[in-house]
Design an enzyme around this catalytic site. Sequence first.
Site: not given
Length: 507
Positions: A376, A443
């Site tokens: 990202h 995550t």
Amino acid sequence: MNRSVLKVLDDFYRKNFVEGEIVPSEDGNYKILNSHYKNKFGTFILCEKMLEQKDLKPGSSWNIVKGILVNSGNPYEIIGTIHIPGYTNTSGFFVRNHIEDEIVGLSYSETWEVIYKYGARNAEASRSLFPPLETTIINTNKELPPFTSAYWKTPVFNKDGGFYAQLSNLVLREVENAIVGLDAKERVGTFEPAVVQITDPSIASVEVKEVEHPYENLEVYYSAEVTPKISIPIMDDVLKDLKKIAQFIATSEKIVVLTGSGISSGSGIQDYKKVEESLWKKDPFTMADLNNKVFANEPESFWNSFYIFMKHLLHNFTPIHSHESLATTIKAISTNDDHLFFVWLEKQLNKEVTIVTQNVDGLHQKAGSKKVVEYHGNIFECICPSCNSSYKLVNVFTANGLPRCRCGAILRPNVVFFGDEVHYQKQSIEEVKQADLIIVMGTTLKTFPFNELVYHKNEDANLILINEFHVEIEVDFDVVALGDITDICHKLWEEINQIDSSFYKKI
């Protein structure tokens, strides 16, 4: 279009105002409609939020999926937001379980799961989908102020210095991160073990223990002070799983690690995705400015909104939000043991380790990892859209004009915003395909297309989950180790060293 909302006096900077007046608050300007508005819950200030007359471009495309609706017969009820003195973030919610007649402190994600699946008496949870983005939101019913209001703020400590209620492991971790640097470290040692029981998700007991730092040969990469920490005890069955993981690591040649915000929480970094979600709710026009179209056509609006975003992302670290203080804060953010574990694998076990991370903080590289794929992007870097030159954000972040490249073009933060494509998708897939060991750590695997990377592994590769909680994904992990990630990393360090000292070398 303006909208009505309930507030209390403490939500406003000014305490003296009259009906009809527009008054500033932390999350915008409000027109006072009725300063003594009464309903069955109490007396509030009925306001109208003054929204800017902008076109919120993505608004109509969101698909909202609601969980169980508000009902007086639902089993749960939110009684307050968890407030840590000296800490500006809301750390979660105090939730009453009416079936068990108990109150427990849960993180935002835990509260959302419970309310979405089972329902609350005064709130509802929903998912907002705008592929590839997904946000999770918790709203009060319309007869109560929003959860951002001071009405809900409940101190985590009671008057005797103990916890207001039992806390889940995730909230305890947040408390630990918050008190570091707030001149409250001595209080950590007084935390009592708490056992939290709730229908779903299940939450283990917690204990306090001193951490012996294991990476003594990597001091060059480690700058943070080792402090007492709150952790989930590692149970016998988890220890057995850790032995298997240690064996996999010791015998593997190419390791790929998929990481998320759980890795950086020990450094005090907020979950980037949660900051986005929070701002979409509090200040949607700011988030609507953070895209390539606004950057190209209105760069001043883009960078002003980015400054607001950075204030929210970093306000754990500094109460002062000038450009200079934010730049200084960025330089001072330290790595933690979760980052250093993978550096240790590279440096002392000579493993080929590739980190594919959703995190945008650059801490894996700062810790010393050689090969990091920033899925990202990196929010602390800027790139030139004309010549592709890159700059550190701290060197160009200024209140005086727009940041520009040497070629004259306006710089853009090197991070994935709304509508942007992710970085290095093909490279990430290839890295996963070539790995003989894939470790998923820190995550939720809820973000698309990052959560699809695990499906590209080769048949012979081992897949491991190291997390504080389970992930909802249709894939079979060879080994799952749930608990405090830092504690698990420390234990793996011990287990790997016990397998064969020839696997590592001294620096």
